[in-house]
Design a protein around this motif. Sequence first.
Motif, PDB file in Angstrom:
ATOM      1  N   LEU A 211     -23.129  78.730 -30.126  1.00  0.00           N
ATOM      2  CA  LEU A 211     -24.460  78.927 -30.685  1.00  0.00           C
ATOM      3  C   LEU A 211     -25.508  79.208 -29.619  1.00  0.00           C
ATOM      4  O   LEU A 211     -26.428  80.007 -29.833  1.00  0.00           O
ATOM      5  CB  LEU A 211     -24.893  77.690 -31.486  1.00  0.00           C
ATOM      6  CG  LEU A 211     -24.139  77.397 -32.783  1.00  0.00           C
ATOM      7  CD1 LEU A 211     -24.500  76.008 -33.293  1.00  0.00           C
ATOM      8  CD2 LEU A 211     -24.471  78.439 -33.836  1.00  0.00           C
ATOM      9  N   TYR A 212     -25.385  78.563 -28.454  1.00  0.00           N
ATOM     10  CA  TYR A 212     -26.499  78.554 -27.508  1.00  0.00           C
ATOM     11  C   TYR A 212     -26.203  79.233 -26.168  1.00  0.00           C
ATOM     12  O   TYR A 212     -27.113  79.365 -25.351  1.00  0.00           O
ATOM     13  CB  TYR A 212     -26.950  77.106 -27.263  1.00  0.00           C
ATOM     14  CG  TYR A 212     -27.343  76.403 -28.535  1.00  0.00           C
ATOM     15  CD1 TYR A 212     -28.438  76.840 -29.285  1.00  0.00           C
ATOM     16  CD2 TYR A 212     -26.606  75.309 -29.015  1.00  0.00           C
ATOM     17  CE1 TYR A 212     -28.795  76.203 -30.467  1.00  0.00           C
ATOM     18  CE2 TYR A 212     -26.966  74.672 -30.192  1.00  0.00           C
ATOM     19  CZ  TYR A 212     -28.050  75.126 -30.914  1.00  0.00           C
ATOM     20  OH  TYR A 212     -28.406  74.501 -32.091  1.00  0.00           O
ATOM     21  N   GLU A 213     -24.957  79.674 -25.950  1.00  0.00           N
ATOM     22  CA  GLU A 213     -24.636  80.249 -24.641  1.00  0.00           C
ATOM     23  C   GLU A 213     -25.491  81.479 -24.328  1.00  0.00           C
ATOM     24  O   GLU A 213     -26.009  81.635 -23.228  1.00  0.00           O
ATOM     25  CB  GLU A 213     -23.150  80.627 -24.556  1.00  0.00           C
ATOM     26  CG  GLU A 213     -22.785  81.237 -23.199  1.00  0.00           C
ATOM     27  CD  GLU A 213     -21.352  81.714 -23.129  1.00  0.00           C
ATOM     28  OE1 GLU A 213     -20.996  82.323 -22.093  1.00  0.00           O
ATOM     29  OE2 GLU A 213     -20.584  81.509 -24.093  1.00  0.00           O
ATOM     30  N   ARG A 214     -25.656  82.384 -25.305  1.00  0.00           N
ATOM     31  CA  ARG A 214     -26.438  83.594 -25.043  1.00  0.00           C
ATOM     32  C   ARG A 214     -27.898  83.260 -24.719  1.00  0.00           C
ATOM     33  O   ARG A 214     -28.498  83.865 -23.841  1.00  0.00           O
ATOM     34  CB  ARG A 214     -26.364  84.544 -26.246  1.00  0.00           C
ATOM     35  CG  ARG A 214     -27.175  85.809 -26.031  1.00  0.00           C
ATOM     36  CD  ARG A 214     -27.006  86.822 -27.139  1.00  0.00           C
ATOM     37  NE  ARG A 214     -27.905  87.945 -26.948  1.00  0.00           N
ATOM     38  CZ  ARG A 214     -27.665  88.974 -26.147  1.00  0.00           C
ATOM     39  NH1 ARG A 214     -26.533  89.036 -25.456  1.00  0.00           N
ATOM     40  NH2 ARG A 214     -28.545  89.948 -26.021  1.00  0.00           N
ATOM     41  N   SER A 215     -28.453  82.305 -25.425  1.00  0.00           N
ATOM     42  CA  SER A 215     -29.839  81.910 -25.147  1.00  0.00           C
ATOM     43  C   SER A 215     -29.977  81.369 -23.730  1.00  0.00           C
ATOM     44  O   SER A 215     -30.925  81.703 -23.015  1.00  0.00           O
ATOM     45  CB  SER A 215     -30.295  80.842 -26.153  1.00  0.00           C
ATOM     46  OG  SER A 215     -30.280  81.356 -27.470  1.00  0.00           O
ATOM     47  N   ILE A 216     -29.023  80.538 -23.318  1.00  0.00           N
ATOM     48  CA  ILE A 216     -29.073  79.948 -21.984  1.00  0.00           C
ATOM     49  C   ILE A 216     -28.856  81.010 -20.911  1.00  0.00           C
ATOM     50  O   ILE A 216     -29.561  81.050 -19.899  1.00  0.00           O
ATOM     51  CB  ILE A 216     -28.016  78.826 -21.863  1.00  0.00           C
ATOM     52  CG1 ILE A 216     -28.324  77.695 -22.852  1.00  0.00           C
ATOM     53  CG2 ILE A 216     -27.961  78.286 -20.433  1.00  0.00           C
ATOM     54  CD1 ILE A 216     -27.203  76.666 -22.991  1.00  0.00           C
ATOM     55  N   ARG A 217     -27.912  81.913 -21.159  1.00  0.00           N
ATOM     56  CA  ARG A 217     -27.507  82.889 -20.135  1.00  0.00           C
ATOM     57  C   ARG A 217     -28.426  84.104 -20.097  1.00  0.00           C
ATOM     58  O   ARG A 217     -28.949  84.463 -19.033  1.00  0.00           O
ATOM     59  CB  ARG A 217     -26.062  83.327 -20.402  1.00  0.00           C
ATOM     60  CG  ARG A 217     -25.528  84.349 -19.405  1.00  0.00           C
ATOM     61  CD  ARG A 217     -24.011  84.472 -19.544  1.00  0.00           C
ATOM     62  NE  ARG A 217     -23.622  84.719 -20.921  1.00  0.00           N
ATOM     63  CZ  ARG A 217     -23.541  85.935 -21.468  1.00  0.00           C
ATOM     64  NH1 ARG A 217     -23.821  87.009 -20.747  1.00  0.00           N
ATOM     65  NH2 ARG A 217     -23.168  86.075 -22.730  1.00  0.00           N
ATOM     66  N   ILE A 218     -28.651  84.755 -21.249  1.00  0.00           N
ATOM     67  CA  ILE A 218     -29.397  86.012 -21.280  1.00  0.00           C
ATOM     68  C   ILE A 218     -30.901  85.774 -21.405  1.00  0.00           C
ATOM     69  O   ILE A 218     -31.685  86.271 -20.595  1.00  0.00           O
ATOM     70  CB  ILE A 218     -28.917  86.905 -22.437  1.00  0.00           C
ATOM     71  CG1 ILE A 218     -27.417  87.209 -22.295  1.00  0.00           C
ATOM     72  CG2 ILE A 218     -29.734  88.199 -22.477  1.00  0.00           C
ATOM     73  CD1 ILE A 218     -27.056  87.995 -21.064  1.00  0.00           C
ATOM     74  N   TYR A 219     -31.308  85.017 -22.401  1.00  0.00           N
ATOM     75  CA  TYR A 219     -32.735  84.877 -22.669  1.00  0.00           C
ATOM     76  C   TYR A 219     -33.453  84.009 -21.633  1.00  0.00           C
ATOM     77  O   TYR A 219     -34.609  84.261 -21.310  1.00  0.00           O
ATOM     78  CB  TYR A 219     -32.967  84.311 -24.063  1.00  0.00           C
ATOM     79  CG  TYR A 219     -32.301  85.104 -25.168  1.00  0.00           C
ATOM     80  CD1 TYR A 219     -32.172  86.489 -25.070  1.00  0.00           C
ATOM     81  CD2 TYR A 219     -31.795  84.487 -26.306  1.00  0.00           C
ATOM     82  CE1 TYR A 219     -31.559  87.226 -26.075  1.00  0.00           C
ATOM     83  CE2 TYR A 219     -31.185  85.215 -27.320  1.00  0.00           C
ATOM     84  CZ  TYR A 219     -31.063  86.577 -27.187  1.00  0.00           C
ATOM     85  OH  TYR A 219     -30.445  87.313 -28.175  1.00  0.00           O
ATOM     86  N   GLU A 220     -32.752  83.004 -21.100  1.00  0.00           N
ATOM     87  CA  GLU A 220     -33.402  82.119 -20.134  1.00  0.00           C
ATOM     88  C   GLU A 220     -32.926  82.367 -18.707  1.00  0.00           C
ATOM     89  O   GLU A 220     -33.346  81.673 -17.773  1.00  0.00           O
ATOM     90  CB  GLU A 220     -33.213  80.659 -20.543  1.00  0.00           C
ATOM     91  CG  GLU A 220     -33.711  80.392 -21.960  1.00  0.00           C
ATOM     92  CD  GLU A 220     -34.294  79.017 -22.178  1.00  0.00           C
ATOM     93  OE1 GLU A 220     -34.095  78.136 -21.323  1.00  0.00           O
ATOM     94  OE2 GLU A 220     -34.972  78.819 -23.215  1.00  0.00           O
ATOM     95  N   GLY A 221     -32.058  83.365 -18.511  1.00  0.00           N
ATOM     96  CA  GLY A 221     -31.748  83.876 -17.181  1.00  0.00           C
ATOM     97  C   GLY A 221     -30.930  82.977 -16.290  1.00  0.00           C
ATOM     98  O   GLY A 221     -31.156  82.934 -15.067  1.00  0.00           O
TER      99      GLY A 221
END
Length: 399
Positions: free
Chosen positions: A307-317
């Motif tokens: 659920l949250y990997e993309r947010s942590i990796r892409i959106y929050e850099g």
Amino acid sequence: MNWKFWQKNKDTANPKKKKSKGREWTDAIIFAVVAATVIRVFFIEAYTIPTGSMERSLLVGDFLFVSKVNYGARIPMTPIAFPFAHHTMPLTGTKAYWDGVQWKYRRLPGLTNIKRNDVVVFNFPEGDTVALEQQDHNYYEMVRSLGWKAVNSQFTIVSRPVDKRENYIKRCIGIAGDVVSMKNGLVSVNGKPEKLKSTGQITYAVKFKTSEVNFSIFEGMGFDLQADITGLSQNTYEFTGTEPMMEQVRKLDFVESVQENTKPEGEQDLGVFPHDPARKWNVDNFGPITIPKKGWTVKLDSVTMPLYERSIRIYEGNKVEKVGKDWMINGQKADSYTFKMDYYWMQGDNRHNSLDSRFWGFVPEDHVVGKALFIWMSYNDKGSFFSKIRWSRLLKGIH
């Protein structure tokens, strides 16, 4: 010495050079471009509805004004760009910006925060990577379908900064910290069912008692016979409409039954976020999902990371890796993560014809462009010039 006489002679000896017509036009154009850019970036911007994902709230051919002031204007993150072009030059097809200079996300103070049911314009979260020859298709969806190697070998792949990704418009279903879920097509927010508003629509299976039906009766109810009614089987048709419209259909004496045409619970669709084989979710049944909030700490494990990997990796850099059973964030072992931004859950009012958060997940706050205010022009592609204009929609507010 006569001072006035000396000053007069001095002005006569050095007269001001009059601007040429060309120079006057150039100055006027530069001023107009600068003024329009400032208004567009910091105050208000025009926007066109390109698809039917928000019908019947917003129609294809609606022209909107979008306020940058309500949520606070976002300072340009890619400041060097061609005026009035978003990401691509209209004639050459080349980039309309230079990403050699990138500014951090900043936003001016706004009048209000995003609220549930606001209609919001934002940059497409999964628009960070694009196949130029297939810009109408989601790159990540193509990779899931065809494989990374096939997509990257066949197409020209480019990355885009946040503020140069495609603009989308949807309704905010959940704000940061909310828990959203959906069962049999009905959204729940924090455990409370939220029915579609009277302008939202889904599909229904309508069974008639007879095959001899005069379909023109449905035009008077607001249905488009070509777009909204499709044959399924003998005497059974799929209708796309709002709940009030379908109540009128139910009352017809030749109608045997009207049922919401939703996918059954437990039927898996891997096209639905987070594309996790362990979750049997589909467009009408998913969740519960907690929407990340700035300062919220989530435990990192096999349940939460899809659920949250993309947010942590892409959106929050952050650099995110899995080493054995452990998660590494920026080279350090981590069993939890605290979010730096607020996120939102956006869905289209045309629930069965909308690519929205059900397919690509959360919208980060730095992707938010503005709030849709009102329709200043609307037209369809039928009839003469004046009959094409939807006069009843002009200057109509958006709710």
